[in-house]
Motif scaffolding. Structure first.
Motif, mmCIF file in Angstrom:
data_model
loop_
_atom_site.group_PDB
_atom_site.id
_atom_site.type_symbol
_atom_site.label_atom_id
_atom_site.label_comp_id
_atom_site.label_asym_id
_atom_site.label_seq_id
_atom_site.Cartn_x
_atom_site.Cartn_y
_atom_site.Cartn_z
ATOM 1 N N THR A 100 26.674 7.294 -106.362
ATOM 2 C CA THR A 100 27.650 6.337 -105.846
ATOM 3 C C THR A 100 27.057 4.947 -105.797
ATOM 4 O OG1 THR A 100 29.361 6.027 -104.151
ATOM 5 C CG2 THR A 100 27.141 6.556 -103.360
ATOM 6 N N ASP A 101 27.900 3.954 -106.006
ATOM 7 C CA ASP A 101 27.528 2.546 -105.878
ATOM 8 C C ASP A 101 26.284 2.213 -106.695
ATOM 9 O OD1 ASP A 101 29.315 1.364 -103.401
ATOM 10 O OD2 ASP A 101 28.923 3.499 -103.186
ATOM 11 N N THR A 161 31.146 8.152 -107.478
ATOM 12 C CA THR A 161 32.244 7.820 -106.557
ATOM 13 C C THR A 161 32.411 6.305 -106.400
ATOM 14 O OG1 THR A 161 30.749 8.212 -104.683
ATOM 15 C CG2 THR A 161 32.230 10.002 -105.302
ATOM 16 N N GLY A 162 32.439 5.612 -107.528
ATOM 17 C CA GLY A 162 32.869 4.219 -107.534
ATOM 18 C C GLY A 162 31.782 3.178 -107.442
ATOM 19 N N ASP A 163 32.204 1.925 -107.673
ATOM 20 C CA ASP A 163 31.301 0.784 -107.826
ATOM 21 C C ASP A 163 30.236 1.111 -108.870
ATOM 22 O OD1 ASP A 163 32.851 -0.519 -106.023
ATOM 23 O OD2 ASP A 163 31.301 -0.830 -104.517
ATOM 24 N N GLY A 250 35.981 2.347 -108.043
ATOM 25 C CA GLY A 250 35.602 1.608 -106.838
ATOM 26 C C GLY A 250 36.079 0.165 -106.887
ATOM 27 N N THR A 373 41.292 1.901 -104.164
ATOM 28 C CA THR A 373 41.192 0.448 -104.282
ATOM 29 C C THR A 373 42.583 -0.181 -104.300
ATOM 30 O OG1 THR A 373 41.262 0.358 -106.718
ATOM 31 C CG2 THR A 373 39.117 0.761 -105.683
ATOM 32 N N HIS A 424 36.084 6.502 -103.432
ATOM 33 C CA HIS A 424 35.090 5.469 -103.167
ATOM 34 C C HIS A 424 35.036 5.150 -101.677
ATOM 35 C CE1 HIS A 424 32.349 2.227 -103.746
ATOM 36 N NE2 HIS A 424 33.173 1.352 -103.204
ATOM 37 N N ASN A 465 32.353 10.624 -100.483
ATOM 38 C CA ASN A 465 32.652 9.225 -100.797
ATOM 39 C C ASN A 465 31.417 8.331 -100.732
ATOM 40 O OD1 ASN A 465 32.457 9.033 -97.909
ATOM 41 N ND2 ASN A 465 34.652 9.458 -97.747
ATOM 42 N N HIS A 467 30.774 3.624 -100.893
ATOM 43 C CA HIS A 467 31.224 2.299 -100.442
ATOM 44 C C HIS A 467 30.367 1.669 -99.345
ATOM 45 C CE1 HIS A 467 33.906 -1.068 -99.919
ATOM 46 N NE2 HIS A 467 34.155 -0.746 -98.647
ATOM 47 N N SER A 492 24.056 4.035 -101.359
ATOM 48 C CA SER A 492 24.169 3.519 -102.723
ATOM 49 C C SER A 492 22.859 3.691 -103.475
ATOM 50 C CB SER A 492 24.525 2.033 -102.688
ATOM 51 O OG SER A 492 23.388 1.273 -102.299
#
Length: 574
Positions: A100-101, A161-163, A250, A373, A424, A465, A467, A492
């Protein structure tokens, strides 16, 4: 084993777990680790074995890192009591890894505001130019570990999971896809022969690794590392994952630096030849306050106007991608890598409007990937009513027992599936109810409302998740034990502690399920010679520099109850 009963955990609280397990005597920690090892197939390559630890504790001065003692398993019985003998009865249902991230970053882009880092710490990170090498080292760790440490089940897949990107640039997207799929990566933009970001600008607002300056980073003790940036933009070959991977969206994948909405003409700032690297203190403070408070920010002042301007080489590949382009890039045959085609996305998502989907985690277990988002801007998220209704329909389709809106129990004859939600944003960062331009008239719903939906479906076992850039595991208690689930939030890979997480779902054969969560770090030495410039050395320095960032927040590491855990819950299927 290092076990806390439900009663002990409730009375001690999450902070109490940290107190009990973060500062034991050396002998007590050794015993806890031995008991943990006795329950595993292997601890190799995980934080059960060893963890990045500062040689000089604290953050006041620069410190190198070393491999410290691993983190023992914490058994959490918040939602169901652990029963003896479950290790001998256990059946693995699924195993996967969460990234993630990652924040793959084009640090030379004009559409950034690094000069605001005294007021917005995430505006600039001293390690971010080394991100692609570090991501490849994290991929190598997944490939080498290969299976769950507690069940021994080979990884079914990996999910992000995003970014995935930092500033939703086409170039960043290409680097992200290649880092996970494998292939040649050249993490440079603009002039192919030199680095043009703020860390080679001569400005004392930043650490310039090849130029001694009176900057705050150097005052803390940051070393001089000539050639670091040149090594950071040099071509290398990413190994790519050995397992299939899926992708979740994300806010940094659809907004300017994850915060500002795209407006007509914004790409002119991205592809410009002028990069703002400094503003007067009054202006910078005003802009930073606006960003931190969620107020509107004038882009012409953020990326233009007066100030210290550096001329850089324009690059059309910096253009921001749309949500549709993000999806279609995943669907391209050249980006399939270890599979599957689209990495969860299908032609149904190709218009970029509904960037959510389901996929099979393992037999009997379904993943639901969300898009939390909003293109309205700002970092936090929410869920649109249309997607909310889609989630409800998806859960109903494979739940023989659930509860309706009024709390009435509903039974039906369908094939049951267990569900893991992936998004995210977290439940407590879904308060941004600004309209999403993809569904302009659709109401947006917050995290509490979404938790209420999930609590109606006993077959939901976890919500995974990112974020927040921190490790945090939260039990969501339902009206009945079977209506409870775990929310698992992971730090992250751009900010320290730079973790990824292994998750194993198992049936204990006694009316309970266990979710094992094990943190891993990139496959890179904890310290290297400062003259080393191999990809592995860059990944090591990426971690070391992140620990020493003047804006570091060690609270993101979390407590022991947020690290390596066994999370128990009632098996809704008996």
């Amino acid at each position: 084993m290092a076990q806390l009963t439900r009663r002990t955990f409730t009375s001690a609280g999450a902070a109490g777990v940290g107190l009990l397990l973060c500062t034991p005597t050396a002998n007590a920690l050794d015993r806890a680790l031995k008991r943990t090892v006795s329950r595993t197939v292997s601890t190799a390559g995980t934080t059960l074995e060893q963890v990045a630890t500062a040689v000089s504790p604290g953050t006041a001065t620069y410190s190198r890192l070393t491999g410290g003692p691993g983190w023992p398993l914490v058994v959490r019985g918040d939602l169901a009591a652990p029963k003896d003998g479950r290790d001998d009865r256990r059946t693995a249902l699924g195993a996967f890894v969460q990234f993630t991230d990652l924040h793959i970053t084009d640090t030379e882009s004009p559409a950034r505001f690094e000069y605001l880092h005294p007021y917005v710490g995430s505006a600039h990170r001293p390690q971010e130019a080394l991100g692609t090498a570090a991501t490849s080292a994290l991929v190598q760790r997944v490939n080498s570990v290969a299976k769950g440490p507690f069940t021994g089940r080979p990884f079914d897949f990996l999910v992000t999971t995003g970014d995935n990107t930092d500033n939703h640039e086409l170039l960043e997207l290409d680097w992200f896809l290649t880092s996970l799929n494998g292939g040649a990566v050249t993490p440079n933009s603009g002039d192919p022969s030199r680095y043009e970001g703020v860390q080679a600008s001569g400005s004392d607002a930043f650490w310039n690794p090849s130029t001694p300056l009176a900057d705050d980073y150097s005052k803390k003790g940051f070393p001089q590392l000539p050639g670091l940036l040149e090594a950071g933009i040099a071509p290398f070959t990413a190994p790519g994952l050995d397992v299939p991977w899926f992708c979740t969206f994300g806010n940094h994948d659809d907004s300017v630096v994850g915060t500002l909405p795209d407006i007509p003409g914004i790409e002119a700032w991205y592809t410009s030849r002028y990069k703002v690297i400094g503003k007067d203190e009054s202006t910078a403070k005003k802009l930073g306050a606006a960003l931190n408070s969620g107020k509107s920010v004038p882009l012409t002042e953020l990326f233009g106007g007066t100030g210290t301007i550096r001329e850089v080489t324009p690059d059309a590949r910096r253009r921001p991608f749309t949500t549709a382009e993000f999806v279609t890039a995943h669907l391209e045959s050249g980006n399939t890598g270890p599979g599957p085609v689209g990495h969860g996305f299908s032609a149904n998502n190709a218009d970029g409007r509904n960037v959510y989907c389901t996929f099979r985690i393992a037999p009997g277990v379904t993943g639901i990937s969300l898009d939390t988002t909003t293109l309205g801007g700002f970092a936090d998220g929410s869920i649109g009513l249309g997607q909310f209704n889609w989630v409800e329909s998806t859960l109903k389709r494979n739940s023989s027992t659930y509860y309706d809106f009024f709390g009435r129990k509903v039974k039906q004859s369908v094939t049951d599936e267990l569900f893991v939600l992936l998004s995210h944003h977290t439940s407590d960062t879904m308060g941004n109810l600004l309209p999403d331009s993809r569904h302009l008239l659709e109401p947006r719903l917050n995290g509490d409302t979404f938790v209420g939906l999930l609590n109606r479906f006993p077959n939901v076992v976890a919500w995974v998740n990112g974020h927040t850039h921190l490790n945090k595991i939260t039990p969501h208690v339902g009206k009945t034990p079977a209506q409870s689930f775990w929310e698992i939030n992971t730090a992250s890979h751009v900010d320290f502690p730079q973790h990824a997480r292994i998750l194993e779902l198992a049936d204990n054969g006694d009316g309970t399920l266990s979710i094992f969560t094990t943190l891993i770090e990139a496959s890179a030495p904890y310290a290297v010679d400062y003259s080393a410039r191999t990809p592995s050395a860059l990944a090591s320095l990426y971690r070391e520099l992140s620990y020493n960032d003047i804006h570091v927040d060690l609270g993101r590491v979390g407590s022991d109850g947020d690290h390596n855990t066994e999370l128990l819950l009632t098996n809704p299927l008996g």
